[in-house]
Structures are given as C-alpha cells and as structure tokens.
Design a protein around this motif. Sequence first.
Motif, PDB file in Angstrom:
ATOM      1  N   UNK A  15      32.554 128.240 -28.621  1.00  0.00           N
ATOM      2  CA  UNK A  15      33.328 128.886 -29.455  1.00  0.00           C
ATOM      3  C   UNK A  15      33.387 130.484 -28.812  1.00  0.00           C
ATOM      4  N   UNK A  16      34.601 130.817 -28.567  1.00  0.00           N
ATOM      5  CA  UNK A  16      34.570 132.265 -28.013  1.00  0.00           C
ATOM      6  C   UNK A  16      34.696 133.360 -29.356  1.00  0.00           C
ATOM      7  N   UNK A  17      33.502 134.082 -29.529  1.00  0.00           N
ATOM      8  CA  UNK A  17      33.510 134.853 -30.696  1.00  0.00           C
ATOM      9  C   UNK A  17      33.605 136.336 -30.185  1.00  0.00           C
ATOM     10  N   UNK A  18      34.489 137.139 -30.513  1.00  0.00           N
ATOM     11  CA  UNK A  18      34.568 138.539 -29.865  1.00  0.00           C
ATOM     12  C   UNK A  18      34.615 139.506 -31.255  1.00  0.00           C
ATOM     13  N   UNK A  19      33.490 139.946 -31.660  1.00  0.00           N
ATOM     14  CA  UNK A  19      33.440 141.144 -32.877  1.00  0.00           C
ATOM     15  C   UNK A  19      33.155 142.478 -32.297  1.00  0.00           C
ATOM     16  N   UNK A  20      33.950 143.158 -32.125  1.00  0.00           N
ATOM     17  CA  UNK A  20      34.107 144.802 -31.739  1.00  0.00           C
ATOM     18  C   UNK A  20      33.595 144.389 -30.258  1.00  0.00           C
ATOM     19  N   UNK A  21      34.385 143.599 -29.448  1.00  0.00           N
ATOM     20  CA  UNK A  21      33.789 143.419 -28.057  1.00  0.00           C
ATOM     21  C   UNK A  21      35.028 142.785 -27.483  1.00  0.00           C
ATOM     22  N   UNK A  22      34.724 142.778 -26.047  1.00  0.00           N
ATOM     23  CA  UNK A  22      35.930 142.074 -25.203  1.00  0.00           C
ATOM     24  C   UNK A  22      35.226 140.970 -24.138  1.00  0.00           C
ATOM     25  N   UNK A  23      35.878 139.923 -24.182  1.00  0.00           N
ATOM     26  CA  UNK A  23      35.696 138.778 -23.593  1.00  0.00           C
ATOM     27  C   UNK A  23      37.012 138.344 -22.807  1.00  0.00           C
ATOM     28  N   UNK A  24      36.461 137.890 -21.544  1.00  0.00           N
ATOM     29  CA  UNK A  24      37.607 137.510 -20.617  1.00  0.00           C
ATOM     30  C   UNK A  24      37.257 136.300 -19.780  1.00  0.00           C
ATOM     31  N   UNK A  25      38.285 135.238 -19.704  1.00  0.00           N
ATOM     32  CA  UNK A  25      38.122 134.221 -18.790  1.00  0.00           C
ATOM     33  C   UNK A  25      39.364 134.219 -17.706  1.00  0.00           C
TER      34      UNK A  25
ATOM     35  N   UNK B 136      38.242 124.607 -17.226  1.00  0.00           N
ATOM     36  CA  UNK B 136      38.726 124.764 -18.336  1.00  0.00           C
ATOM     37  C   UNK B 136      38.515 123.853 -19.464  1.00  0.00           C
ATOM     38  N   UNK B 137      37.854 123.772 -20.544  1.00  0.00           N
ATOM     39  CA  UNK B 137      37.896 122.738 -21.733  1.00  0.00           C
ATOM     40  C   UNK B 137      38.978 122.098 -22.318  1.00  0.00           C
ATOM     41  N   UNK B 138      39.117 120.998 -22.630  1.00  0.00           N
ATOM     42  CA  UNK B 138      40.158 120.450 -23.492  1.00  0.00           C
ATOM     43  C   UNK B 138      40.349 121.275 -24.493  1.00  0.00           C
ATOM     44  N   UNK B 139      39.414 121.486 -25.310  1.00  0.00           N
ATOM     45  CA  UNK B 139      39.632 122.245 -26.614  1.00  0.00           C
ATOM     46  C   UNK B 139      38.965 123.576 -26.677  1.00  0.00           C
ATOM     47  N   UNK B 140      39.497 124.752 -26.990  1.00  0.00           N
ATOM     48  CA  UNK B 140      38.759 125.845 -27.083  1.00  0.00           C
ATOM     49  C   UNK B 140      39.354 126.568 -28.234  1.00  0.00           C
ATOM     50  N   UNK B 141      38.091 127.151 -29.045  1.00  0.00           N
ATOM     51  CA  UNK B 141      38.492 127.984 -30.422  1.00  0.00           C
ATOM     52  C   UNK B 141      37.892 129.438 -30.054  1.00  0.00           C
TER      53      UNK B 141
ATOM     54  N   UNK C  40      38.907 142.085 -28.277  1.00  0.00           N
ATOM     55  CA  UNK C  40      39.893 141.739 -27.233  1.00  0.00           C
ATOM     56  C   UNK C  40      39.638 140.518 -26.406  1.00  0.00           C
ATOM     57  N   UNK C  41      40.338 139.422 -26.425  1.00  0.00           N
ATOM     58  CA  UNK C  41      39.926 138.170 -25.814  1.00  0.00           C
ATOM     59  C   UNK C  41      41.211 138.010 -24.774  1.00  0.00           C
ATOM     60  N   UNK C  42      40.866 137.768 -23.284  1.00  0.00           N
ATOM     61  CA  UNK C  42      42.006 137.279 -22.693  1.00  0.00           C
ATOM     62  C   UNK C  42      41.523 136.041 -22.039  1.00  0.00           C
ATOM     63  N   UNK C  43      42.363 135.004 -22.266  1.00  0.00           N
ATOM     64  CA  UNK C  43      42.177 133.576 -21.359  1.00  0.00           C
ATOM     65  C   UNK C  43      43.156 133.495 -20.270  1.00  0.00           C
ATOM     66  N   UNK C  44      42.895 133.259 -19.238  1.00  0.00           N
ATOM     67  CA  UNK C  44      43.856 133.437 -18.094  1.00  0.00           C
ATOM     68  C   UNK C  44      43.838 132.055 -17.464  1.00  0.00           C
ATOM     69  N   UNK C  45      44.848 131.222 -17.438  1.00  0.00           N
ATOM     70  CA  UNK C  45      44.694 129.681 -17.053  1.00  0.00           C
ATOM     71  C   UNK C  45      45.373 129.535 -15.656  1.00  0.00           C
ATOM     72  N   UNK C  46      46.069 130.538 -15.160  1.00  0.00           N
ATOM     73  CA  UNK C  46      46.903 130.514 -14.081  1.00  0.00           C
ATOM     74  C   UNK C  46      46.016 130.280 -12.759  1.00  0.00           C
ATOM     75  N   UNK C  47      44.881 130.572 -12.699  1.00  0.00           N
ATOM     76  CA  UNK C  47      44.124 130.177 -11.521  1.00  0.00           C
ATOM     77  C   UNK C  47      42.827 129.325 -11.916  1.00  0.00           C
ATOM     78  N   UNK C  48      42.967 128.833 -13.245  1.00  0.00           N
ATOM     79  CA  UNK C  48      41.669 127.943 -13.542  1.00  0.00           C
ATOM     80  C   UNK C  48      41.787 126.638 -12.960  1.00  0.00           C
ATOM     81  N   UNK C  49      40.720 125.911 -13.185  1.00  0.00           N
ATOM     82  CA  UNK C  49      40.939 124.441 -12.843  1.00  0.00           C
ATOM     83  C   UNK C  49      41.117 123.589 -14.334  1.00  0.00           C
TER      84      UNK C  49
END
Length: 231
Positions: free
Chosen positions: A107-117, A123-128, A135-144
Amino acid sequence: MAQDDVPQENRPQDAVPAQAPTGDELALRRRVSDHEREEVADVLRDAAGEGRLSYAELEERLETLYASKTYGELVELTADLPNGPRAPGVPAVSPQYSGAMVESGPVINAFMSETKRLGGWLVPQRQEVNAVLGDVTLDYTEAQIPFDEVHVDVKSILADVKIRVPQNAIVMLDSNPILGSVSEQEAGLGAVPDPNTPAAHPKTFHIRGTAILGEIKIKRGPRLSKRLGLT
C-alpha cells in the motif's frame, strides 16, 4: 642431501608464483563512497516498493549496506535485483514475472509527503493508494505491466494524485468525489505517435477514486518532457 632427494613439492623451481589481481578483482575490492551507498539504498527501497523484498529484508540489507566498504559487497546485496551494481562482465538482471510477487503491491501511504513511481518499475496487478495532504504520482507509460488488467484504488484527502496510463490504455473509472475532483484528461500531444514505442496490446485500468477535498487526475501518454526528449 642430493637434489634428486628433495621432495617434489619442495623444489624451488616447482613453486607457483603469486598472481597479481586482475582488473575485475581490483574493481570488486574498490572502496565505495557514501554517494554510492545511497544509490544502492534507492535500488533496495524501489525493490521493496515493487514487492521484490519484504520490509524485513529491506531493513536487513540496508543495515548491511551502510556497513559495507567495497564495491563487491554492494554487488552481493543487489545480485538478485534489477538496476543494482553488477560485477564486471555480468549483465544486468532482467525482471522475472512470478504472479504472487506482483499480484498485490504494498500500500502506498503518503501523509504530508510525496511518492512517485516512474520509469521501468514492475507493476502489481492491484495497487492501493492513500494520500492525505500529500502528492502521489503513478506513471505507467514506461512501466513493466505483466497483466492485461490493472486495478488501482485511490483515496485522496486534501491531496493531489496523478495517474498516467499508456496512450492506448482502456480506462474504467469509478469516481466518488466529495468536495473534490476526479477527472480523466487526454495528453496534449496524444495524436502524435511515439516512433520509439512499438504497438502493444492495450491494457485495461480499473481505477476507483475517492477524492475528499482532493484531486485525482488520470492522464494518457508519456509526460511532456519525455515526449519532447528532455528526459
């Protein structure tokens, strides 16, 4: 004692001279810097975020990492992971898909912080994702992406979450904004195909977004800086 009486193994002419270490051996013995340790620490943390390492394994390897002194020790710490330092002449490890490893990501938890993939993450099949004042950024354009369907469950509370999917992706959006915003946008240069990207079977993204005084944006295609060749 006659020379013929000297035991065979004790004759001076039979002694094997010590060989000087090769260039590869010297490379493995080289002392490493704090900067190199931090680079390997990032590789280990990324591996844990992708589900390759448990958090117990991550803590154990980080402890060993910060006590390491030579390049060879860094190689041993990442020998079973992609993107880590390699012994001279050894090719990088290609990611191997094994269903259980990537079915459900941490699980990606971002509390008063920034997380980027970003980049070529696995990539996992399920992501929470739970973002609060962050701030959270999930970029799937170059991911496997080893799955045809990917499920993403996002909760944004006073936070900004960006999800960037491949241009040809099929998006099934289930939105629940509460004094917030959940939107799907097209890339500005979406009509211009990327000649470096081969045609691929479209992936389906099931995205469920709850935005409470927050914002969730789904965009298509690579980032503008990537399309313009700036990164």
